[in-house]
Design a protein around this motif. Structure first.
Motif, PDB file in Angstrom:
ATOM      1  N   GLU A 273      22.581  37.538 -26.201  1.00 32.42           N
ATOM      2  CA  GLU A 273      22.344  36.783 -27.431  1.00 32.42           C
ATOM      3  C   GLU A 273      22.505  37.680 -28.658  1.00 32.42           C
ATOM      4  OE1 GLU A 273      19.033  33.670 -29.293  1.00 32.42           O
ATOM      5  OE2 GLU A 273      18.466  35.001 -27.635  1.00 32.42           O
ATOM      6  N   HIS A 274      22.017  38.910 -28.552  1.00 35.37           N
ATOM      7  CA  HIS A 274      22.183  39.852 -29.655  1.00 35.37           C
ATOM      8  C   HIS A 274      23.659  40.194 -29.869  1.00 35.37           C
ATOM      9  CE1 HIS A 274      17.866  41.059 -28.633  1.00 35.37           C
ATOM     10  NE2 HIS A 274      17.815  40.594 -29.865  1.00 35.37           N
ATOM     11  N   VAL A 275      24.365  40.429 -28.785  1.00 39.04           N
ATOM     12  CA  VAL A 275      25.784  40.764 -28.884  1.00 39.04           C
ATOM     13  C   VAL A 275      26.542  39.663 -29.619  1.00 39.04           C
ATOM     14  CG1 VAL A 275      27.913  41.085 -27.550  1.00 39.04           C
ATOM     15  CG2 VAL A 275      25.809  42.254 -26.846  1.00 39.04           C
TER      16      VAL A 275
ATOM     17  N   ASN B 205      10.633  40.999 -36.948  1.00 44.87           N
ATOM     18  CA  ASN B 205      11.946  40.406 -37.190  1.00 44.87           C
ATOM     19  C   ASN B 205      13.024  41.437 -37.479  1.00 44.87           C
ATOM     20  OD1 ASN B 205       9.928  38.076 -38.855  1.00 44.87           O
ATOM     21  ND2 ASN B 205      10.948  37.627 -36.927  1.00 44.87           N
ATOM     22  N   ALA B 206      12.847  42.629 -36.911  1.00 44.53           N
ATOM     23  CA  ALA B 206      13.940  43.600 -36.876  1.00 44.53           C
ATOM     24  C   ALA B 206      14.887  43.180 -35.756  1.00 44.53           C
ATOM     25  CB  ALA B 206      13.400  45.002 -36.627  1.00 44.53           C
ATOM     26  N   PRO B 207      16.201  43.394 -35.918  1.00 40.83           N
ATOM     27  CA  PRO B 207      17.154  42.932 -34.910  1.00 40.83           C
ATOM     28  C   PRO B 207      17.214  43.839 -33.696  1.00 40.83           C
ATOM     29  CG  PRO B 207      18.313  44.060 -36.656  1.00 40.83           C
ATOM     30  CD  PRO B 207      16.867  43.995 -37.087  1.00 40.83           C
ATOM     31  N   GLY B 208      17.670  43.265 -32.599  1.00 40.62           N
ATOM     32  CA  GLY B 208      17.853  44.017 -31.360  1.00 40.62           C
ATOM     33  C   GLY B 208      19.303  44.022 -30.935  1.00 40.62           C
ATOM     34  N   ILE B 209      19.578  44.782 -29.859  1.00 41.29           N
ATOM     35  CA  ILE B 209      20.921  44.846 -29.280  1.00 41.29           C
ATOM     36  C   ILE B 209      20.805  45.027 -27.765  1.00 41.29           C
ATOM     37  CG2 ILE B 209      21.168  47.342 -29.713  1.00 41.29           C
ATOM     38  CD1 ILE B 209      23.994  44.661 -29.924  1.00 41.29           C
TER      39      ILE B 209
ATOM     40  N   ARG C 261      14.637  40.348 -41.670  1.00 39.50           N
ATOM     41  CA  ARG C 261      15.189  39.016 -41.890  1.00 39.50           C
ATOM     42  C   ARG C 261      15.841  38.387 -40.661  1.00 39.50           C
ATOM     43  NH1 ARG C 261      14.010  41.074 -47.253  1.00 39.50           N
ATOM     44  NH2 ARG C 261      14.145  39.357 -48.737  1.00 39.50           N
ATOM     45  N   SER C 262      15.732  39.027 -39.486  1.00 43.85           N
ATOM     46  CA  SER C 262      16.320  38.440 -38.282  1.00 43.85           C
ATOM     47  C   SER C 262      15.317  37.475 -37.656  1.00 43.85           C
ATOM     48  CB  SER C 262      16.746  39.536 -37.305  1.00 43.85           C
ATOM     49  OG  SER C 262      17.823  40.271 -37.835  1.00 43.85           O
ATOM     50  N   VAL C 263      15.081  36.390 -38.372  1.00 44.42           N
ATOM     51  CA  VAL C 263      14.110  35.388 -37.947  1.00 44.42           C
ATOM     52  C   VAL C 263      14.806  34.349 -37.055  1.00 44.42           C
ATOM     53  CG1 VAL C 263      12.726  35.714 -40.026  1.00 44.42           C
ATOM     54  CG2 VAL C 263      14.494  33.964 -40.018  1.00 44.42           C
ATOM     55  N   PRO C 264      14.020  33.680 -36.169  1.00 46.94           N
ATOM     56  CA  PRO C 264      12.556  33.735 -36.055  1.00 46.94           C
ATOM     57  C   PRO C 264      12.039  34.827 -35.116  1.00 46.94           C
ATOM     58  CG  PRO C 264      13.419  32.003 -34.647  1.00 46.94           C
ATOM     59  CD  PRO C 264      14.598  32.566 -35.386  1.00 46.94           C
ATOM     60  N   THR C 265      12.959  35.520 -34.429  1.00 42.70           N
ATOM     61  CA  THR C 265      12.488  36.581 -33.519  1.00 42.70           C
ATOM     62  C   THR C 265      13.157  37.903 -33.878  1.00 42.70           C
ATOM     63  OG1 THR C 265      14.183  35.888 -31.914  1.00 42.70           O
ATOM     64  CG2 THR C 265      11.945  35.016 -31.611  1.00 42.70           C
ATOM     65  N   ASN C 266      14.269  38.206 -33.189  1.00 43.84           N
ATOM     66  CA  ASN C 266      14.932  39.506 -33.358  1.00 43.84           C
ATOM     67  C   ASN C 266      16.442  39.390 -33.248  1.00 43.84           C
ATOM     68  OD1 ASN C 266      15.440  39.318 -30.489  1.00 43.84           O
ATOM     69  ND2 ASN C 266      13.306  39.909 -30.217  1.00 43.84           N
ATOM     70  N   VAL C 267      16.963  38.196 -33.495  1.00 44.37           N
ATOM     71  CA  VAL C 267      18.397  37.936 -33.357  1.00 44.37           C
ATOM     72  C   VAL C 267      19.014  37.724 -34.734  1.00 44.37           C
ATOM     73  CG1 VAL C 267      20.152  36.425 -32.354  1.00 44.37           C
ATOM     74  CG2 VAL C 267      18.028  36.894 -31.092  1.00 44.37           C
ATOM     75  N   PRO C 268      20.069  38.471 -35.101  1.00 47.07           N
ATOM     76  CA  PRO C 268      20.716  38.265 -36.397  1.00 47.07           C
ATOM     77  C   PRO C 268      21.136  36.813 -36.599  1.00 47.07           C
ATOM     78  CG  PRO C 268      21.500  40.289 -35.413  1.00 47.07           C
ATOM     79  CD  PRO C 268      20.664  39.601 -34.365  1.00 47.07           C
ATOM     80  N   ASN C 269      21.031  36.369 -37.854  1.00 52.59           N
ATOM     81  CA  ASN C 269      21.319  34.972 -38.186  1.00 52.59           C
ATOM     82  C   ASN C 269      22.379  34.895 -39.280  1.00 52.59           C
ATOM     83  OD1 ASN C 269      19.917  35.389 -40.731  1.00 52.59           O
ATOM     84  ND2 ASN C 269      18.014  35.269 -39.567  1.00 52.59           N
TER      85      ASN C 269
ATOM     86  N   THR D 139      18.328  49.097 -35.279  1.00 55.03           N
ATOM     87  CA  THR D 139      18.528  48.011 -34.323  1.00 55.03           C
ATOM     88  C   THR D 139      17.931  48.422 -32.980  1.00 55.03           C
ATOM     89  OG1 THR D 139      20.531  47.362 -35.516  1.00 55.03           O
ATOM     90  CG2 THR D 139      20.241  46.503 -33.292  1.00 55.03           C
ATOM     91  N   LEU D 140      17.003  47.641 -32.505  1.00 57.17           N
ATOM     92  CA  LEU D 140      16.176  48.007 -31.358  1.00 57.17           C
ATOM     93  C   LEU D 140      16.956  47.977 -30.050  1.00 57.17           C
ATOM     94  CD1 LEU D 140      13.127  45.851 -32.446  1.00 57.17           C
ATOM     95  CD2 LEU D 140      13.309  48.328 -32.637  1.00 57.17           C
ATOM     96  N   ILE D 141      16.816  49.037 -29.260  1.00 57.91           N
ATOM     97  CA  ILE D 141      17.508  49.098 -27.987  1.00 57.91           C
ATOM     98  C   ILE D 141      16.723  48.390 -26.883  1.00 57.91           C
ATOM     99  CG2 ILE D 141      18.641  51.253 -28.637  1.00 57.91           C
ATOM    100  CD1 ILE D 141      16.747  52.693 -26.654  1.00 57.91           C
ATOM    101  N   SER D 142      15.461  48.058 -27.158  1.00 56.10           N
ATOM    102  CA  SER D 142      14.651  47.303 -26.198  1.00 56.10           C
ATOM    103  C   SER D 142      13.574  46.559 -26.975  1.00 56.10           C
ATOM    104  CB  SER D 142      14.023  48.228 -25.149  1.00 56.10           C
ATOM    105  OG  SER D 142      13.156  49.161 -25.756  1.00 56.10           O
ATOM    106  N   GLN D 143      12.919  45.636 -26.323  1.00 54.62           N
ATOM    107  CA  GLN D 143      11.934  44.798 -27.006  1.00 54.62           C
ATOM    108  C   GLN D 143      10.655  45.601 -27.240  1.00 54.62           C
ATOM    109  OE1 GLN D 143      11.030  41.131 -24.930  1.00 54.62           O
ATOM    110  NE2 GLN D 143      10.897  40.037 -26.868  1.00 54.62           N
ATOM    111  N   GLN D 144      10.326  45.818 -28.509  1.00 56.55           N
ATOM    112  CA  GLN D 144       9.237  46.718 -28.876  1.00 56.55           C
ATOM    113  C   GLN D 144       8.349  46.097 -29.940  1.00 56.55           C
ATOM    114  OE1 GLN D 144      11.231  50.373 -30.123  1.00 56.55           O
ATOM    115  NE2 GLN D 144      12.869  49.802 -28.744  1.00 56.55           N
ATOM    116  N   GLY D 145       7.101  46.541 -29.969  1.00 54.05           N
ATOM    117  CA  GLY D 145       6.135  46.017 -30.934  1.00 54.05           C
ATOM    118  C   GLY D 145       6.163  46.772 -32.232  1.00 54.05           C
ATOM    119  N   THR D 146       7.289  46.734 -32.885  1.00 54.70           N
ATOM    120  CA  THR D 146       7.518  47.534 -34.064  1.00 54.70           C
ATOM    121  C   THR D 146       6.633  47.144 -35.245  1.00 54.70           C
ATOM    122  OG1 THR D 146       9.145  47.841 -35.830  1.00 54.70           O
ATOM    123  CG2 THR D 146       9.480  45.992 -34.401  1.00 54.70           C
ATOM    124  N   GLU D 147       6.452  48.110 -36.149  1.00 54.42           N
ATOM    125  CA  GLU D 147       5.761  47.839 -37.413  1.00 54.42           C
ATOM    126  C   GLU D 147       6.616  46.970 -38.324  1.00 54.42           C
ATOM    127  OE1 GLU D 147       4.980  51.744 -39.085  1.00 54.42           O
ATOM    128  OE2 GLU D 147       6.830  52.512 -38.258  1.00 54.42           O
TER     129      GLU D 147
END
Length: 389
Positions: free
Chosen positions: A87-89, A79-83, A38-46, A68-76
């Motif tokens: 912007e993520h912080v 819209n999983a969130p990153g850190i 649900r971290s749409v539209p990319t990977n940032v919590p809303n 929560t992804l530690i780097s930008q990855q092509g996950t299955e």
């Protein structure tokens, strides 16, 4: 928030406060990591993510975030969130503030998927990086349903220097501290990167990161040390799934027990805050080549006695009554619940008040498949609380 109602006797042990490093959890009904897309539209919590966590923070003893992804990855999981960025912080700070306003505690689960990424996923393309794994061995099974054609796993590029990924864990831990979390958990389970290094079927390296059990455990232990360097040992946790299965994981039983026994004891010697021994789950163990992939066994019985310094947690298919029994018998210190928290934002309060868990979770809404926030509310923030007199 505390509730003035004495809980039913058969769940009373769940409502004994538990010290977690410098903090105290008000009960032992914890919320397990739950990927929700649900971290749409990319990977940032809303703002919708903020609402979801706030709802559950009102009664949970402690929340562990979705992976929560530690780097930008092509996950299955799109819209999983990153850190990994400022912007993520800033976005996660809104979540942690909301949780703390409700008197809750929240740990972040730090996640690297390793070979369970895909080069055609939008995030992987944006990263400019290949799919990495400990060895050039593809996982079997699995489908990337958000990619046209629903492709399966690919053969990863062997990580040349695993210490570069360890550095990413450390930076992610630093970012998480800046975002206001109370602690950090290393996702060492479910066939993701630390698990891939540990398992002899996915790690065929002949250097210091493969071969012997200590070498295969090195990645997980070094990642833990990097996180401890940031947080201090008492505010760090580790999640493990020794039963395997998911993402093509599993070794023979004797090797499994020896491998995880070594890892558990070494992590415990570090004095980290807790170790989660997630129970074997048949639904999480897919059929591959006509048989189950995992190694079913009682993980609490096998590894719990090896934990002398850390708190012992577990999850997977517990009822509140069963969880209370394990805690009252001293086998566990807390239990994490998953699906029950999806459908019951007031789960711990319901248990304390003896209210039924009668909301029916809808699996079709577990994972978001839209970028519209109103559509994504369904099955996420719209489950009702019980009625309290």
């Amino acid at each position: 928030m505390s509730f003035p109602v004495k809980p039913p006797a058969n769940v009373a042990s769940l409502f004994t406060p538990l010290k977690l490093g410098p903090n105290v959890a008000r009960n032992r009904i914890f919320m397990s990591p739950l990927t929700r897309n649900r971290s749409v539209p990319t990977n940032v919590p809303n703002d919708l993510n903020v609402e979801y966590y706030r709802q559950r923070a009102k009664s949970a003893g402690m929340i562990v975030t979705e992976g929560t992804l530690i780097s930008q990855q092509g996950t299955e999981w799109p819209n999983a969130p990153g850190i990994w960025s400022k912007e993520h912080v800033d976005a996660w700070k809104k979540v942690t503030d909301a949780v703390h306003e409700e008197g809750g505690l929240i740990y972040i689960q730090l996640w690297h998927l390793g070979r369970s990424d895909h080069p055609d996923a939008p995030e992987q393309i944006a990263s400019g990086q290949p799919v990495y794994g400990p060895s050039a061995i593809a996982a079997r099974g699995g489908k990337f349903r958000h990619i046209p054609g629903q492709p399966g796993y690919v053969t990863p590029t062997e990580i040349d220097d695993p210490s570069t990924i360890i550095a990413q864990y450390k930076q992610a831990a630093q970012n998480a501290m800046e975002a206001g979390f109370d602690g950090a958990e290393l996702h060492g389970a479910n066939g993701y990167l630390p698990h891939q290094f540990l398992d002899s079927t996915s790690n065929h390296r002949t250097d210091a990161w493969g071969g012997s059990i200590p070498n295969r455990a090195k990645f997980t232990l070094e990642a833990l040390r990097a996180i401890v360097d940031v947080w201090g040992k008492e505010r760090v946790g580790l999640k493990l799934t020794p039963g395997g299965g998911y993402n093509d994981m599993g070794m023979p039983l004797d090797e499994t027990k020896e491998t995880f026994g070594y890892l558990v004891q070494e992590a415990d010697k570090m004095g980290i805050g807790y170790i989660v021994l997630a129970r074997y789950w048949e639904l999480g163990d897919p059929m591959i080549d006509g048989k189950r992939r995992g190694t079913p066994h009682d993980v609490i019985e096998a590894y719990g006695p090896l934990i002398k310094n850390s708190q012992k947690f577990s999850n997977t298919q517990f009822t509140p009554e069963e969880a209370a029994k394990y805690i009252s018998e001293g086998k566990l210190d807390a239990v994490l619940f998953g699906t029950a928290w999806i459908a019951h934002p007031d789960l711990a309060k319901r248990v304390q008040y003896g209210k039924p868990l009668d909301n029916q979770p809808d699996p079709k809404t577990f994972y978001g498949h839209s970028t519209d926030l109103e559509e994504l509310r369904k099955g996420y923030t719209d489950y009702p609380e019980a009625k309290y007199d």
